[in-house]
Design a protein around this motif. Structure first.
Motif, PDB file in Angstrom:
ATOM      1  N   VAL A 281       0.825  -1.211   0.000  1.00 16.61           N
ATOM      2  CA  VAL A 281       0.000   0.000   0.000  1.00 16.61           C
ATOM      3  C   VAL A 281       0.857   1.258   0.000  1.00 16.61           C
ATOM      4  O   VAL A 281       0.475   2.297  -0.555  1.00 16.61           O
ATOM      5  CB  VAL A 281      -0.974  -0.016   1.197  1.00 16.61           C
ATOM      6  N   SER A 282       2.052   1.190   0.602  1.00 10.29           N
ATOM      7  CA  SER A 282       2.915   2.370   0.682  1.00 10.29           C
ATOM      8  C   SER A 282       3.351   2.861  -0.691  1.00 10.29           C
ATOM      9  O   SER A 282       3.837   3.991  -0.823  1.00 10.29           O
ATOM     10  CB  SER A 282       4.156   2.069   1.532  1.00 10.29           C
ATOM     11  N   ASN A 283       3.151   2.045  -1.720  1.00  8.32           N
ATOM     12  CA  ASN A 283       3.573   2.462  -3.054  1.00  8.32           C
ATOM     13  C   ASN A 283       2.728   3.591  -3.631  1.00  8.32           C
ATOM     14  O   ASN A 283       3.144   4.223  -4.608  1.00  8.32           O
ATOM     15  CB  ASN A 283       3.592   1.255  -3.998  1.00  8.32           C
ATOM     16  N   GLN A 284       1.566   3.853  -3.037  1.00  6.81           N
ATOM     17  CA  GLN A 284       0.820   5.036  -3.464  1.00  6.81           C
ATOM     18  C   GLN A 284       1.651   6.299  -3.216  1.00  6.81           C
ATOM     19  O   GLN A 284       1.556   7.272  -3.982  1.00  6.81           O
ATOM     20  CB  GLN A 284      -0.506   5.129  -2.715  1.00  6.81           C
ATOM     21  N   TRP A 285       2.498   6.260  -2.190  1.00  9.17           N
ATOM     22  CA  TRP A 285       3.320   7.424  -1.871  1.00  9.17           C
ATOM     23  C   TRP A 285       4.516   7.514  -2.806  1.00  9.17           C
ATOM     24  O   TRP A 285       4.959   8.616  -3.134  1.00  9.17           O
ATOM     25  CB  TRP A 285       3.754   7.367  -0.403  1.00  9.17           C
ATOM     26  N   PHE A 286       5.044   6.380  -3.251  1.00 12.81           N
ATOM     27  CA  PHE A 286       6.106   6.422  -4.249  1.00 12.81           C
ATOM     28  C   PHE A 286       5.603   7.125  -5.505  1.00 12.81           C
ATOM     29  O   PHE A 286       6.268   8.018  -6.058  1.00 12.81           O
ATOM     30  CB  PHE A 286       6.569   5.006  -4.594  1.00 12.81           C
TER      31      PHE A 286
END
Length: 301
Positions: A281-286
């Motif tokens: 889910v943290s890849n939305q920030w990437f």
């Protein structure tokens, strides 16, 4: 501890809830991952001759396209996997696996989403509509890849990065090859990073069911493979920015994005499904960091 109620169950009519769950509207990460390559493409090829309202309109249309296309992808995936999903703890409550919707209702909902998605594309130019139209078979084929190859994540990268081409064509009517091709390649390798991490959530169930993934293919060497994919992602993004003559703020944000990739690859516990889910889910920030880097480079340099 009770499970937190999603906005679907809290706010939508009961009859609509299974359809919204089938499209995974309460889990927007998939839509973000499909939208980011298109968003990057729009802003990186835009020049001073393009007005802000025009850019915002395209971003809005690609946002809706991503939501509808991702929803259609989730629907066809769950249609093909409905019997397998019944055997997996994480997926057994999905509408088609649980019986909340019949297969026929799932296919009806698939058709609705596809028609609405094509309706969004009809507002764009002919080339962009054509690219969006030929993208649909890729969306349909992806769920079958896990039955055929240990590299379904690579096929997902081919499919989910498609917006890199469409953003350029929607804005300029053509593909800016020197900028867009590296952008597409970067998204492809980025997909291999995040979806391999995602696949580690279900690797034990997948192995029992004979379902293939890069998580099973890489095994104990997963982090080494992910590191190579992460390096390729950043190098391709740097090349795209260089070919687009993007100024120095972009590279500061690119370094921050590289740090985010390093963090998720080297801190993820591949034996802990919950942590794999969080890192995925943290890849939305990437995606957001790269997008912000292009914006800052064009506005403040």
């Amino acid at each position: 501890m009770s499970k937190k109620m999603s906005f679907i169950d809290a706010h939508l009519p009961e009859v609509a809830r299974p359809y919204a769950h089938l499209a995974q509207l309460d889990k927007p990460i998939g839509s973000w991952l499909l939208a980011w390559p298109a968003f990057w493409s729009v802003v990186i090829v835009a020049d001073s001759s393009v007005s802000l309202p025009e850019i915002m309109k395209l971003l809005d249309m690609f946002g809706w396209w991503a939501i509808l296309t991702r929803g259609a992808g989730c629907t066809i995936n769950d249609f093909f996997d409905r019997d397998f999903d019944k055997k997996v703890e994480r997926t057994k409550s999905r509408p088609l696996a649980s019986g909340a919707l019949s297969p026929a209702q799932g296919l009806w909902w698939l058709g609705v989403q596809l028609v609405l998605g094509l309706g969004v594309l009809l507002q764009m130019n002919t080339l962009t509509f054509f690219l969006g139209f030929i993208h649909v078979p890729l969306v349909f084929a992806y769920p079958l890849m896990k039955r055929l190859t240990y590299w379904p994540q690579a096929f997902l990268g081919v499919m989910i990065s498609w917006g890199a081409f469409m953003g350029s064509t929607a804005l300029t009517g053509s593909i800016n090859h020197s900028v867009v091709h590296p952008l597409y390649v970067s998204s492809f390798f980025w997909t291999l990073v995040y979806d391999t991490i995602y696949a580690h959530q279900d690797k034990e169930d997948d192995a029992k069911a004979g379902v293939k993934s890069t998580a099973l293919r890489f095994g104990d060497l997963t982090k080494q493979w992910l590191s190579a994919f992460g390096i390729a992602t950043i190098l391709a993004l740097a090349l795209s920015g260089y070919n687009a003559n993007i100024r120095w703020p972009y590279y500061i944000f690119l370094a921050i994005a590289a740090g985010q990739l390093i963090w998720q690859i080297w801190t993820v516990n591949l034996s802990l499904p919950a942590d794999c889910g969080r890192k995925f889910v943290s890849n939305q920030w990437f995606g957001a960091i790269i997008f912000a880097g292009v914006i800052f480079a064009k506005l403040f340099a």
